[in-house]
Scaffold this motif. Structure first.
Motif, PDB file in Angstrom:
ATOM      1  N   UNK A  16       0.731  -1.330  -0.047  1.00  0.00           N
ATOM      2  CA  UNK A  16      -0.210  -0.098   0.086  1.00  0.00           C
ATOM      3  C   UNK A  16       1.654   1.264  -0.213  1.00  0.00           C
ATOM      4  N   UNK A  17       0.708   2.022  -0.986  1.00  0.00           N
ATOM      5  CA  UNK A  17       1.111   3.569  -0.985  1.00  0.00           C
ATOM      6  C   UNK A  17       2.109   2.931  -2.135  1.00  0.00           C
ATOM      7  N   UNK A  18       3.189   2.211  -2.068  1.00  0.00           N
ATOM      8  CA  UNK A  18       4.310   1.972  -2.628  1.00  0.00           C
ATOM      9  C   UNK A  18       4.499   1.832  -4.283  1.00  0.00           C
ATOM     10  N   UNK A  19       5.292   1.444  -4.618  1.00  0.00           N
ATOM     11  CA  UNK A  19       5.524   1.438  -6.189  1.00  0.00           C
ATOM     12  C   UNK A  19       5.614   0.207  -5.951  1.00  0.00           C
ATOM     13  N   UNK A  20       5.537  -0.696  -8.084  1.00  0.00           N
ATOM     14  CA  UNK A  20       5.370  -2.200  -8.201  1.00  0.00           C
ATOM     15  C   UNK A  20       7.282  -2.697  -7.641  1.00  0.00           C
ATOM     16  N   UNK A  21       7.091  -3.714  -7.285  1.00  0.00           N
ATOM     17  CA  UNK A  21       8.655  -3.656  -7.259  1.00  0.00           C
ATOM     18  C   UNK A  21       9.039  -5.036  -8.091  1.00  0.00           C
ATOM     19  N   UNK A  22      10.207  -5.098  -8.576  1.00  0.00           N
ATOM     20  CA  UNK A  22      10.359  -7.270  -8.720  1.00  0.00           C
ATOM     21  C   UNK A  22      11.141  -7.711  -8.085  1.00  0.00           C
ATOM     22  N   UNK A  23      10.698  -8.575  -8.053  1.00  0.00           N
ATOM     23  CA  UNK A  23      11.065  -9.552  -7.102  1.00  0.00           C
ATOM     24  C   UNK A  23      12.573 -10.787  -7.479  1.00  0.00           C
ATOM     25  N   UNK A  24      11.376 -11.256  -8.808  1.00  0.00           N
ATOM     26  CA  UNK A  24      12.232 -12.185  -9.112  1.00  0.00           C
ATOM     27  C   UNK A  24      12.127 -13.227 -10.843  1.00  0.00           C
ATOM     28  N   UNK A  35       6.707  -6.486   6.559  1.00  0.00           N
ATOM     29  CA  UNK A  35       7.020  -5.568   5.238  1.00  0.00           C
ATOM     30  C   UNK A  35       6.880  -6.693   4.008  1.00  0.00           C
ATOM     31  N   UNK A  36       7.146  -7.362   4.231  1.00  0.00           N
ATOM     32  CA  UNK A  36       7.051  -8.204   3.238  1.00  0.00           C
ATOM     33  C   UNK A  36       5.305  -8.055   3.012  1.00  0.00           C
ATOM     34  N   UNK A  37       4.525  -7.541   3.749  1.00  0.00           N
ATOM     35  CA  UNK A  37       2.734  -7.599   3.530  1.00  0.00           C
ATOM     36  C   UNK A  37       2.863  -7.155   1.804  1.00  0.00           C
ATOM     37  N   UNK A  38       2.197  -7.534   0.569  1.00  0.00           N
ATOM     38  CA  UNK A  38       1.941  -6.433  -0.037  1.00  0.00           C
ATOM     39  C   UNK A  38       0.841  -7.053  -1.278  1.00  0.00           C
ATOM     40  N   UNK A  39       0.670  -6.697  -2.817  1.00  0.00           N
ATOM     41  CA  UNK A  39       0.221  -7.606  -2.983  1.00  0.00           C
ATOM     42  C   UNK A  39       1.280  -8.697  -4.466  1.00  0.00           C
ATOM     43  N   UNK A  40       1.054  -9.562  -3.985  1.00  0.00           N
ATOM     44  CA  UNK A  40       1.735 -10.348  -4.908  1.00  0.00           C
ATOM     45  C   UNK A  40       1.510 -10.574  -6.514  1.00  0.00           C
ATOM     46  N   UNK A  41       2.149 -10.103  -7.417  1.00  0.00           N
ATOM     47  CA  UNK A  41       1.754 -10.480  -8.899  1.00  0.00           C
ATOM     48  C   UNK A  41       3.418 -11.148  -9.831  1.00  0.00           C
ATOM     49  N   UNK A  42       2.385 -11.886 -10.157  1.00  0.00           N
ATOM     50  CA  UNK A  42       3.005 -12.065 -11.804  1.00  0.00           C
ATOM     51  C   UNK A  42       2.694 -11.867 -13.560  1.00  0.00           C
ATOM     52  N   UNK A  43       3.605 -11.682 -13.947  1.00  0.00           N
ATOM     53  CA  UNK A  43       4.033 -11.447 -15.049  1.00  0.00           C
ATOM     54  C   UNK A  43       4.961 -11.927 -15.848  1.00  0.00           C
TER      55      UNK A  43
END
Length: 121
Positions: free
Chosen positions: A41-49, A89-97
């Protein structure tokens, strides 16, 4: 066109583990790279892997390296994100693409609807 759908997100206590799944369908995946991202929330989407579908070569960001791993199951057309030692701090919506091999990170598309991960302290 490739479609992806994420699953596996839920509420988990800090220090726990989760495995997220990204189920892919549509065109043959051999020429694609599957990536995992997250957006808090309130942050940009970030790449993980990310992982190449054909060889299974993977890359993972330093800030989750050692806690998160990416893998794929060709038979199930599924990419996994194993997350250990979870932190609030890992709380987020996780997406794949997905993106074609050889393209840039900006070319990731065909986003799934996301799966919510909530880590309680």
């Amino acid at each position: 066109q490739v479609q992806v759908t994420e699953s596996g997100g839920r509420l988990v206590q800090a220090g726990g583990s989760l495995r997220l799944s990204c189920a892919a369908s549509g065109r043959t995946l051999a020429m694609y790279v599957i990536g995992w991202f997250r957006q808090a929330p309130g942050k940009d989407r970030e790449f993980l892997a990310a992982i190449t579908w054909s060889e299974g070569r993977s890359a993972i960001e330093d800030f989750v390296k050692g806690r998160f791993t990416i893998s794929r199951d060709n038979a199930k057309n599924t990419v996994y994100l194993q997350m250990n030692s979870l932190k609030p701090e890992d709380t987020a919506v996780y997406y794949c693409a997905v993106k074609p091999r050889g393209s840039t990170r900006a070319d990731f598309g065909s986003w799934g609807p996301g799966t919510q991960v909530t880590v309680s302290s």
